[in-house]
Design a protein around this motif. Structure first.
Motif, mmCIF file in Angstrom:
data_model
loop_
_atom_site.group_PDB
_atom_site.id
_atom_site.type_symbol
_atom_site.label_atom_id
_atom_site.label_comp_id
_atom_site.label_asym_id
_atom_site.label_seq_id
_atom_site.Cartn_x
_atom_site.Cartn_y
_atom_site.Cartn_z
ATOM 1 N N ASP A 46 7.295 15.095 -0.667
ATOM 2 C CA ASP A 46 8.725 14.952 -0.970
ATOM 3 C C ASP A 46 9.481 16.234 -0.637
ATOM 4 O O ASP A 46 10.577 16.196 -0.060
ATOM 5 C CB ASP A 46 8.918 14.603 -2.445
ATOM 6 C CG ASP A 46 8.461 13.194 -2.783
ATOM 7 O OD1 ASP A 46 8.344 12.375 -1.846
ATOM 8 O OD2 ASP A 46 8.221 12.926 -3.980
ATOM 9 N N MET A 84 0.843 -1.194 0.000
ATOM 10 C CA MET A 84 0.000 0.000 0.000
ATOM 11 C C MET A 84 0.878 1.243 0.000
ATOM 12 O O MET A 84 1.784 1.364 0.832
ATOM 13 C CB MET A 84 -0.920 0.011 1.231
ATOM 14 C CG MET A 84 -1.894 1.184 1.270
ATOM 15 S SD MET A 84 -3.052 1.081 2.662
ATOM 16 C CE MET A 84 -1.947 1.409 4.041
ATOM 17 N N SER A 85 0.633 2.166 -0.925
ATOM 18 C CA SER A 85 1.422 3.392 -0.972
ATOM 19 C C SER A 85 0.994 4.326 0.150
ATOM 20 O O SER A 85 -0.107 4.213 0.696
ATOM 21 C CB SER A 85 1.243 4.080 -2.323
ATOM 22 O OG SER A 85 -0.033 4.692 -2.411
ATOM 23 N N ARG A 86 1.857 5.275 0.461
ATOM 24 C CA ARG A 86 1.565 6.182 1.570
ATOM 25 C C ARG A 86 0.339 7.054 1.296
ATOM 26 O O ARG A 86 -0.341 7.493 2.231
ATOM 27 C CB ARG A 86 2.775 7.089 1.835
ATOM 28 C CG ARG A 86 3.129 8.001 0.665
ATOM 29 C CD ARG A 86 4.388 8.784 0.919
ATOM 30 N NE ARG A 86 4.758 9.597 -0.236
ATOM 31 C CZ ARG A 86 5.877 10.308 -0.304
ATOM 32 N NH1 ARG A 86 6.734 10.289 0.698
ATOM 33 N NH2 ARG A 86 6.140 11.033 -1.377
ATOM 34 N N GLU A 96 1.807 14.411 -3.493
ATOM 35 C CA GLU A 96 3.028 13.610 -3.481
ATOM 36 C C GLU A 96 4.270 14.489 -3.600
ATOM 37 O O GLU A 96 5.247 14.306 -2.860
ATOM 38 C CB GLU A 96 2.987 12.593 -4.615
ATOM 39 C CG GLU A 96 4.106 11.563 -4.560
ATOM 40 C CD GLU A 96 3.801 10.353 -5.413
ATOM 41 O OE1 GLU A 96 4.141 9.239 -4.998
ATOM 42 O OE2 GLU A 96 3.213 10.532 -6.507
ATOM 43 N N ASP A 113 -2.315 6.032 -0.556
ATOM 44 C CA ASP A 113 -3.501 5.168 -0.646
ATOM 45 C C ASP A 113 -3.887 4.742 0.762
ATOM 46 O O ASP A 113 -3.770 3.581 1.148
ATOM 47 C CB ASP A 113 -3.197 3.969 -1.542
ATOM 48 C CG ASP A 113 -4.422 3.099 -1.794
ATOM 49 O OD1 ASP A 113 -5.555 3.573 -1.537
ATOM 50 O OD2 ASP A 113 -4.253 1.948 -2.249
ATOM 51 N N ASP A 125 -1.378 0.835 -14.850
ATOM 52 C CA ASP A 125 0.090 0.904 -14.815
ATOM 53 C C ASP A 125 0.681 1.211 -16.187
ATOM 54 O O ASP A 125 1.700 1.913 -16.298
ATOM 55 C CB ASP A 125 0.658 -0.407 -14.272
ATOM 56 C CG ASP A 125 0.348 -0.615 -12.800
ATOM 57 O OD1 ASP A 125 -0.068 0.362 -12.135
ATOM 58 O OD2 ASP A 125 0.518 -1.750 -12.318
ATOM 59 N N ARG A 178 -5.578 -3.022 -13.085
ATOM 60 C CA ARG A 178 -4.266 -2.603 -12.588
ATOM 61 C C ARG A 178 -3.249 -2.531 -13.719
ATOM 62 O O ARG A 178 -2.455 -1.586 -13.802
ATOM 63 C CB ARG A 178 -3.788 -3.556 -11.493
ATOM 64 C CG ARG A 178 -2.454 -3.114 -10.865
ATOM 65 C CD ARG A 178 -2.049 -4.007 -9.717
ATOM 66 N NE ARG A 178 -2.901 -3.812 -8.556
ATOM 67 C CZ ARG A 178 -3.819 -4.671 -8.143
ATOM 68 N NH1 ARG A 178 -4.017 -5.811 -8.815
ATOM 69 N NH2 ARG A 178 -4.551 -4.416 -7.091
ATOM 70 N N ARG A 222 -3.447 14.159 -6.344
ATOM 71 C CA ARG A 222 -2.462 13.172 -5.890
ATOM 72 C C ARG A 222 -1.044 13.609 -6.234
ATOM 73 O O ARG A 222 -0.125 13.527 -5.414
ATOM 74 C CB ARG A 222 -2.764 11.819 -6.521
ATOM 75 C CG ARG A 222 -1.905 10.667 -6.012
ATOM 76 C CD ARG A 222 -2.074 9.442 -6.903
ATOM 77 N NE ARG A 222 -1.377 9.578 -8.173
ATOM 78 C CZ ARG A 222 -1.794 9.038 -9.323
ATOM 79 N NH1 ARG A 222 -2.922 8.355 -9.371
ATOM 80 N NH2 ARG A 222 -1.083 9.193 -10.414
ATOM 81 N N ASP A 227 -6.198 0.468 -3.824
ATOM 82 C CA ASP A 227 -5.498 -0.229 -4.901
ATOM 83 C C ASP A 227 -5.697 -1.743 -4.822
ATOM 84 O O ASP A 227 -5.734 -2.429 -5.837
ATOM 85 C CB ASP A 227 -4.006 0.114 -4.863
ATOM 86 C CG ASP A 227 -3.283 -0.357 -6.107
ATOM 87 O OD1 ASP A 227 -3.628 0.111 -7.209
ATOM 88 O OD2 ASP A 227 -2.386 -1.212 -5.979
ATOM 89 N N ARG A 249 0.162 4.886 -16.686
ATOM 90 C CA ARG A 249 1.054 5.624 -15.777
ATOM 91 C C ARG A 249 2.478 5.637 -16.309
ATOM 92 O O ARG A 249 3.151 6.681 -16.258
ATOM 93 C CB ARG A 249 1.009 5.000 -14.378
ATOM 94 C CG ARG A 249 1.906 5.703 -13.368
ATOM 95 C CD ARG A 249 1.769 5.088 -11.978
ATOM 96 N NE ARG A 249 0.448 5.349 -11.414
ATOM 97 C CZ ARG A 249 0.063 4.927 -10.206
ATOM 98 N NH1 ARG A 249 0.889 4.225 -9.451
ATOM 99 N NH2 ARG A 249 -1.148 5.208 -9.767
ATOM 100 N N ASP A 305 -6.313 1.880 1.133
ATOM 101 C CA ASP A 305 -5.934 0.658 0.418
ATOM 102 C C ASP A 305 -6.895 0.348 -0.725
ATOM 103 O O ASP A 305 -7.288 -0.795 -0.941
ATOM 104 C CB ASP A 305 -5.866 -0.519 1.394
ATOM 105 C CG ASP A 305 -5.082 -1.699 0.814
ATOM 106 O OD1 ASP A 305 -4.301 -1.478 -0.139
ATOM 107 O OD2 ASP A 305 -5.251 -2.828 1.302
#
Length: 386
Positions: free
Chosen positions: A265, A1-3, A261, A5, A22, A18, A257, A10, A25, A8
């Protein structure tokens, strides 16, 4: 699970969805993201080239069936919109105007001959379409349009103008809505027809990586077969807008998003008073609120995708999604800019570019105020438009 999401979501995707997500993306990261800052700053876009690349990916009109289209689910199309808009809203507009406005109008309201002629080439990105509804003096009230088509024998004579048309000067075919003695009707106007001209809108500070045009019709003669036979009244263009608004609902979550993100960072690497600013309580409060708002918007998009796939979605639910998600995405981008401080006003970071783009998304395909009234009518049963 990404930070990001946090709920969860996904994990609920099937393997096909998916893989599709992807693939888009990776294309966005490899082909689009390295160039978007220059395209935005220069106010240019290699739209025809990109349309063909999107066509090879299979995302143009991907939720339509037949005629070279994938027949993907609405939920899969929503994922694609989010990935493209995570790079820039102008790029998502290129995809959604092509597929959910121009192609959908032909697919839903056109004759079999019109579908065979236009849709395969549009799905491949070899032909580009636009959607002419808004006029200089007719935006939120399309019923007041003044563009008119009159009969002349078997032909139609089209006169008037349209404004704020994405892909306008690029389009090989324009879906144009006009008033007739029989009510509002749709027509297919081909590039190069005598009397049909386009002028690009310049000096934009929003959606700069997008072609925006005015369309002008000076006694354009259209053959009878140019009319969309199944489009009668405002139900036709409004049905197309409902279709296109669905892509916006998920698309803007991609912009939000990306903004969040990049902000996290930055906050983890930016040191003040001897520590990363992400370690300060006020910054964490901003990030927490942004993270919750993003996941709530993604939940809304996911639920509306389920309803659309089930054939149960209503225009009011579409308005719910655009009302809630565009506002949330815009607020996330504005708050993200505040964390970046001075760095946030440059195009080195994407947050303010996303914010100014979302100012347009907030307005187009139904202003925020229009969707407010749609929801008010759904709640009260009272029409407040007039």
């Amino acid at each position: 699970m990404s930070r990001l999401d946090m709920l969860d979501l996904d994990s609920e995707l099937d393997s096909e969805s998916r893989m599709m997500r992807d693939t888009v993306r990776k294309f966005a990261d490899d082909r689009l993201r390295p160039h978007i800052r220059d395209w935005f700053e220069d106010g240019t876009l290699p739209a025809r080239e990109l349309a063909q690349e999107f066509g090879k990916l299979g995302v143009l009109g991907m939720h339509l069936k037949g005629y070279g289209c994938q027949g993907a689910t609405a939920s899969q199309y929503a994922l694609v919109c989010a990935e493209v808009e995570a790079v820039d809203s102008g790029l998502r507009s290129l995809v959604s105007v092509q597929g959910s406005l121009a192609m959908y109008a032909i697919w839903a309201y056109g004759s079999e001959e019109q579908k065979q002629r236009w849709l395969p080439g549009m799905a491949a990105g070899e032909l580009i379409g636009c959607f002419g509804l808004t006029e200089p003096d007719s935006g939120s009230d399309p019923g007041s349009m003044t563009t008119r088509a009159t009969r002349d024998g078997d032909d139609w004579i089209l006169h008037g103008s349209k404004m704020w048309i994405t892909n306008g000067s690029l389009a090989d075919v324009a879906v144009v809505w006009a008033r007739t003695d029989e009510g509002i009707r749709g027509f297919l106007v081909e590039k190069g027809m005598p009397g049909y001209t386009t002028t690009d809108v310049h000096h934009k500070i929003s959606l700069r990586a997008s072609v925006t045009s005015a369309l002008s019709f000076d006694e354009v003669r259209l053959p009878a077969e140019s009319q969309l036979p199944l489009a009668k009244g405002l139900k036709g263009p409004l049905g197309c807008l409902t279709e296109a608004r669905f892509g916006i609902i998920s698309g803007v979550t991609g912009a939000a998003r990306d903004a969040l993100e990049s902000t996290i960072d930055y906050a983890n690497s930016r040191t003040q008073f001897g520590r990363p600013i992400s370690g300060f309580q006020l910054t964490q409060r901003k990030l927490a609120e942004m993270g919750v708002a993003l996941n709530q918007a993604q939940l809304t998009a996911r639920r509306l995708g389920e309803l659309k796939d089930a054939g149960r979605i209503t225009p009011a639910q579409i308005s719910f999604g655009k009302f809630a998600n565009v506002r949330a995405a815009l607020e996330i981008c504005r708050e993200a800019r505040s964390i970046l401080g001075g760095s946030g006003i440059t195009t080195e970071y994407p947050v303010l570019r996303h914010a100014v783009n979302l100012e347009t998304v907030y307005t187009y395909e139904g202003t925020h105020e229009v969707h407010t009234l749609v929801l008010g009518q759904a709640l009260t049963g009272q029409d407040a438009f007039r």
